[in-house]
Design a protein around this motif. Structure first.
Motif, mmCIF file in Angstrom:
data_model
loop_
_atom_site.group_PDB
_atom_site.id
_atom_site.type_symbol
_atom_site.label_atom_id
_atom_site.label_comp_id
_atom_site.label_asym_id
_atom_site.label_seq_id
_atom_site.Cartn_x
_atom_site.Cartn_y
_atom_site.Cartn_z
ATOM 1 N N PHE A 152 3.700 4.090 -6.857
ATOM 2 C CA PHE A 152 4.891 4.281 -6.048
ATOM 3 C C PHE A 152 6.052 3.471 -6.616
ATOM 4 O O PHE A 152 5.850 2.467 -7.306
ATOM 5 C CB PHE A 152 4.616 3.866 -4.591
ATOM 6 C CG PHE A 152 3.636 4.764 -3.891
ATOM 7 C CD1 PHE A 152 4.063 5.907 -3.233
ATOM 8 C CD2 PHE A 152 2.283 4.469 -3.892
ATOM 9 C CE1 PHE A 152 3.152 6.746 -2.587
ATOM 10 C CE2 PHE A 152 1.366 5.298 -3.244
ATOM 11 C CZ PHE A 152 1.806 6.436 -2.598
ATOM 12 N N SER A 153 7.255 3.896 -6.301
ATOM 13 C CA SER A 153 8.461 3.255 -6.834
ATOM 14 C C SER A 153 8.627 1.811 -6.376
ATOM 15 O O SER A 153 9.361 1.056 -6.998
ATOM 16 C CB SER A 153 9.707 4.072 -6.466
ATOM 17 O OG SER A 153 9.835 4.184 -5.063
ATOM 18 N N ASP A 154 7.925 1.410 -5.318
ATOM 19 C CA ASP A 154 8.006 0.016 -4.882
ATOM 20 C C ASP A 154 6.988 -0.863 -5.596
ATOM 21 O O ASP A 154 6.817 -2.027 -5.262
ATOM 22 C CB ASP A 154 7.859 -0.095 -3.366
ATOM 23 C CG ASP A 154 6.470 0.280 -2.861
ATOM 24 O OD1 ASP A 154 5.640 0.793 -3.649
ATOM 25 O OD2 ASP A 154 6.217 0.077 -1.659
ATOM 26 N N GLY A 155 6.297 -0.292 -6.608
ATOM 27 C CA GLY A 155 5.328 -1.041 -7.389
ATOM 28 C C GLY A 155 3.899 -0.926 -6.897
ATOM 29 O O GLY A 155 2.971 -1.348 -7.583
ATOM 30 N N HIS A 156 3.690 -0.360 -5.721
ATOM 31 C CA HIS A 156 2.329 -0.232 -5.185
ATOM 32 C C HIS A 156 1.537 0.766 -6.026
ATOM 33 O O HIS A 156 1.970 1.908 -6.205
ATOM 34 C CB HIS A 156 2.380 0.226 -3.728
ATOM 35 C CG HIS A 156 1.033 0.345 -3.098
ATOM 36 N ND1 HIS A 156 0.277 -0.754 -2.755
ATOM 37 C CD2 HIS A 156 0.308 1.421 -2.763
ATOM 38 C CE1 HIS A 156 -0.864 -0.346 -2.231
ATOM 39 N NE2 HIS A 156 -0.864 0.977 -2.217
ATOM 40 N N ALA A 157 0.402 0.330 -6.548
ATOM 41 C CA ALA A 157 -0.399 1.207 -7.409
ATOM 42 C C ALA A 157 -1.897 0.967 -7.240
ATOM 43 O O ALA A 157 -2.676 1.298 -8.126
ATOM 44 C CB ALA A 157 0.004 1.006 -8.871
ATOM 45 N N SER A 158 -2.309 0.402 -6.116
ATOM 46 C CA SER A 158 -3.724 0.074 -5.958
ATOM 47 C C SER A 158 -4.470 0.974 -4.982
ATOM 48 O O SER A 158 -5.647 0.755 -4.733
ATOM 49 C CB SER A 158 -3.885 -1.401 -5.539
ATOM 50 O OG SER A 158 -3.208 -1.637 -4.323
ATOM 51 N N GLY A 159 -3.819 1.996 -4.445
ATOM 52 C CA GLY A 159 -4.490 2.900 -3.520
ATOM 53 C C GLY A 159 -5.158 4.053 -4.242
ATOM 54 O O GLY A 159 -4.522 4.765 -5.014
ATOM 55 N N ILE A 160 -6.441 4.229 -4.008
ATOM 56 C CA ILE A 160 -7.186 5.348 -4.584
ATOM 57 C C ILE A 160 -7.443 6.350 -3.468
ATOM 58 O O ILE A 160 -8.150 6.063 -2.509
ATOM 59 C CB ILE A 160 -8.500 4.866 -5.235
ATOM 60 C CG1 ILE A 160 -8.167 3.938 -6.393
ATOM 61 C CG2 ILE A 160 -9.341 6.056 -5.687
ATOM 62 C CD1 ILE A 160 -9.375 3.296 -7.049
ATOM 63 N N PHE A 161 -6.822 7.514 -3.605
ATOM 64 C CA PHE A 161 -6.869 8.559 -2.590
ATOM 65 C C PHE A 161 -7.959 9.568 -2.956
ATOM 66 O O PHE A 161 -7.755 10.423 -3.815
ATOM 67 C CB PHE A 161 -5.517 9.269 -2.495
ATOM 68 C CG PHE A 161 -4.407 8.424 -1.918
ATOM 69 C CD1 PHE A 161 -3.969 8.644 -0.618
ATOM 70 C CD2 PHE A 161 -3.805 7.424 -2.662
ATOM 71 C CE1 PHE A 161 -2.937 7.880 -0.073
ATOM 72 C CE2 PHE A 161 -2.777 6.653 -2.134
ATOM 73 C CZ PHE A 161 -2.345 6.875 -0.829
ATOM 74 N N SER A 162 -9.102 9.469 -2.285
ATOM 75 C CA SER A 162 -10.203 10.417 -2.537
ATOM 76 C C SER A 162 -9.823 11.779 -1.994
ATOM 77 O O SER A 162 -8.931 11.914 -1.156
ATOM 78 C CB SER A 162 -11.486 9.924 -1.869
ATOM 79 O OG SER A 162 -11.357 10.023 -0.449
ATOM 80 N N TRP A 163 -10.541 12.807 -2.460
ATOM 81 C CA TRP A 163 -10.287 14.162 -1.956
ATOM 82 C C TRP A 163 -10.480 14.204 -0.443
ATOM 83 O O TRP A 163 -9.705 14.831 0.276
ATOM 84 C CB TRP A 163 -11.194 15.185 -2.620
ATOM 85 C CG TRP A 163 -11.171 15.203 -4.118
ATOM 86 C CD1 TRP A 163 -12.257 15.341 -4.951
ATOM 87 C CD2 TRP A 163 -10.022 15.111 -4.993
ATOM 88 N NE1 TRP A 163 -11.840 15.327 -6.263
ATOM 89 C CE2 TRP A 163 -10.482 15.181 -6.320
ATOM 90 C CE3 TRP A 163 -8.664 14.950 -4.779
ATOM 91 C CZ2 TRP A 163 -9.638 15.124 -7.421
ATOM 92 C CZ3 TRP A 163 -7.810 14.879 -5.874
ATOM 93 C CH2 TRP A 163 -8.304 14.974 -7.171
ATOM 94 N N GLY A 164 -11.508 13.532 0.044
ATOM 95 C CA GLY A 164 -11.768 13.516 1.478
ATOM 96 C C GLY A 164 -10.664 12.832 2.264
ATOM 97 O O GLY A 164 -10.276 13.285 3.338
#
Length: 178
Positions: A90-102
Motif C-alpha cells: 500500500f502507498s502508506d508503506g504497509h506490506a505485511s498483509g497476506i490476503f488468502s483466497w478465503g
C-alpha cells in the motif's frame, strides 16, 4: 463488530476457490476479483483497514489496532504468495498483509457490514478516515511494529503478478488505470 449487523467470524479453514482474475484499478482505487459467479470490487482503503497482518489484527483477541487516516491509500504493488494468496503493498508503506483466497472471498461476501462496522468504530473512537495533515510522513516500508521488521525489496516490485492456483487454473493480476 457492530451490534447492528451480525458478521460471521472469518474461518481460515473454510476452503475457497481462487479468483480467475485480479485487476488493480488504480484510478477508481478498487481491487477487482473475477469469479465464475461474477466480480467482487474491494476498495483499497477497505483492504488496508482489514489487512490480516499482525500490525492490524494484533497477536490475539483484543489486540486489534483501529486503522485511521487511510482514505486515499492506494495499492502500489501486488505479489502472489504461493498458491493461496496475494500480498499488496500500500502507498502508506504497509506490506505485511497476506490476503488468502478465503479471506478475500470473506471480505467480498461481508463488505457492506464490515465497512459499516469500521465506520462505527471510527465514530466511537472520535477518529477519521482522513489522513492527519500534521502527521509525520509514513515510512516507505512497514512490518509488525512489535517485531521491527520492514518490507523486503521484493515488496517494492512493480504492481503486477501471475501464478498458478494449484488447481489447474492460473491467475493474473495487473495494474489498470480505469
Amino acid at each position: 463488530m457492530s451490534a447492528q449487523t451480525h458478521i460471521p467470524e472469518y474461518n481460515s479453514n473454510t476452503p475457497a476457490q481462487p479468483p480467475s482474475s485480479i485487476v488493480v484499478h488504480s484510478q477508481s482505487q478498487v481491487l477487482e476479483l473475477g469469479y465464475d459467479a461474477g466480480a467482487a470490487r474491494l476498495p483499497f482503503e477497505f483492504l488496508r483497514v482489514y489487512s490480516p497482518s499482525a500490525e492490524v489484527v494484533g497477536h490475539g483477541p483484543g489486540q486489534e489496532v483501529l486503522q485511521v487516516g487511510k482514505r486515499g491509500v492506494t495499492i502500489t504493488g501486488l505479489e502472489p504468495v504461493g498458491l493461496y494468496a496475494v500480498k499488496p503493498t500500500f502507498s502508506d508503506g504497509h506490506a505485511s498483509g497476506i490476503f488468502s483466497w478465503g479471506y478475500l472471498r470473506w471480505l467480498a461476501d461481508h463488505q457492506a457490514a464490515l465497512w459499516q462496522d469500521y465506520l462505527d468504530r471510527l465514530a466511537a473512537a472520535g477518529a477519521s478516515r482522513d489522513p492527519d495533515p500534521k502527521a509525520a510522513p509514513t515510512p516507505s516500508a512497514s512490518g509488525c511494529a512489535s517485531h521491527g521488521k520492514s518490507a523486503s525489496p521484493a515488496a517494492q516490485a512493480p504492481a503486477s503478478a501471475s501464478g498458478s492456483t494449484g488447481n489447474g487454473k492460473t491467475f493474473t493480476a495487473k495494474i489498470e488505470s480505469i
